[in-house]
Write a protein that holds these residues in place. Sequence first.
Motif, PDB file in Angstrom:
ATOM      1  N   ARG A   1      29.463  41.864  46.696  1.00  0.00           N
ATOM      2  CA  ARG A   1      30.135  42.954  45.998  1.00  0.00           C
ATOM      3  C   ARG A   1      31.545  43.200  46.541  1.00  0.00           C
ATOM      4  O   ARG A   1      31.981  44.344  46.694  1.00  0.00           O
ATOM      5  CB  ARG A   1      29.296  44.230  46.048  1.00  0.00           C
ATOM      6  CG  ARG A   1      27.932  44.078  45.367  1.00  0.00           C
ATOM      7  CD  ARG A   1      27.173  45.374  45.328  1.00  0.00           C
ATOM      8  NE  ARG A   1      25.892  45.208  44.635  1.00  0.00           N
ATOM      9  CZ  ARG A   1      25.004  46.186  44.450  1.00  0.00           C
ATOM     10  NH1 ARG A   1      25.260  47.413  44.911  1.00  0.00           N
ATOM     11  NH2 ARG A   1      23.868  45.936  43.811  1.00  0.00           N
TER      12      ARG A   1
ATOM     13  N   HIS B   1      30.719  37.623  44.910  1.00  0.00           N
ATOM     14  CA  HIS B   1      29.996  38.419  43.904  1.00  0.00           C
ATOM     15  C   HIS B   1      28.719  38.995  44.508  1.00  0.00           C
ATOM     16  O   HIS B   1      28.409  40.183  44.317  1.00  0.00           O
ATOM     17  CB  HIS B   1      29.672  37.530  42.713  1.00  0.00           C
ATOM     18  CG  HIS B   1      28.960  38.236  41.601  1.00  0.00           C
ATOM     19  ND1 HIS B   1      29.437  39.387  41.001  1.00  0.00           N
ATOM     20  CD2 HIS B   1      27.786  37.952  40.961  1.00  0.00           C
ATOM     21  CE1 HIS B   1      28.613  39.776  40.071  1.00  0.00           C
ATOM     22  NE2 HIS B   1      27.593  38.927  40.027  1.00  0.00           N
TER      23      HIS B   1
ATOM     24  N   PRO C   1      33.709  36.335  38.580  1.00  0.00           N
ATOM     25  CA  PRO C   1      33.110  37.658  38.421  1.00  0.00           C
ATOM     26  C   PRO C   1      33.738  38.760  39.272  1.00  0.00           C
ATOM     27  O   PRO C   1      33.281  39.904  39.233  1.00  0.00           O
ATOM     28  CB  PRO C   1      31.667  37.406  38.874  1.00  0.00           C
ATOM     29  CG  PRO C   1      31.802  36.366  39.948  1.00  0.00           C
ATOM     30  CD  PRO C   1      32.934  35.473  39.495  1.00  0.00           C
ATOM     31  N   VAL C   2      34.782  38.432  40.056  1.00  0.00           N
ATOM     32  CA  VAL C   2      35.343  39.389  41.014  1.00  0.00           C
ATOM     33  C   VAL C   2      36.775  39.744  40.610  1.00  0.00           C
ATOM     34  O   VAL C   2      37.543  38.853  40.225  1.00  0.00           O
ATOM     35  CB  VAL C   2      35.332  38.794  42.436  1.00  0.00           C
ATOM     36  CG1 VAL C   2      35.879  39.795  43.448  1.00  0.00           C
ATOM     37  CG2 VAL C   2      33.921  38.364  42.829  1.00  0.00           C
TER      38      VAL C   2
END
Length: 242
Positions: free
Chosen positions: A86, A83, A121-122
């Motif tokens: 990115r 996360h 979150p990915v």
Amino acid sequence: MKFAVFGGTGLIGSQVVARLNAAGHEAVPHAQSTGVDVVTGQGVDAALAGADVLVNLTNSPTFDEASPAFFRTSMDHLLAASHKARVGHFVILSIVGVDKVPELDYYRAKTLQETMLAAGPVPWSILRATQFMEFIDAVMAWTTIGDAVRLPATPIQPIAARDVAAAVTEIAEGAPLNGVRTIGGPEIFALDELGRLTLAAKGDTRAVVTDPAAGMFGLVKGDVLTDRDARIAPTRYADWLS
């Protein structure tokens, strides 16, 4: 694209790295031997620098009650780092039927890994594969006593590691599934019969004794380790043996 392949020196990981690089990508293998430790978090941030895709093929060193802690800790580190970096796609390899055998510590641990990824979150993809052909010898070794190999008649759909590596590569190159894909071998055997075929092909004189309670697969009920609706891989067991 740049791929960070954790567990990239193992049976599946080394083949995935080779396939990705042959396709013109930049795939970098990461493992304890390269200075990356997913349990302590050492080297994880650096390994993900500039990566578009994280492929996690790491595995617990044991299949017992310690395995959930490995997957919980390693996924905590990888999810946080991916996360932060990115990363656009997080891929893991899991097992067909993994959520249907809660009696097995290792299967509960892999189910935990899947749950953590899906809640993370990915963007993500899970590939579930049936049992590897390469593991049959180990399965028989676990239950050998003298000249007898004790095996249950659990239905098994063996798949070659090279076919699994091809499927992992395909998923990693594509858009996140945010879901699960399954792949299986082209044939289904009873595990005890598979043992007999394997021993005969190798000229091994051990005898297979059918024992419904033998080994870890003795805890598996029904045909949950097979999936007739999975994508079917091309390699047949007899061809792999030869």
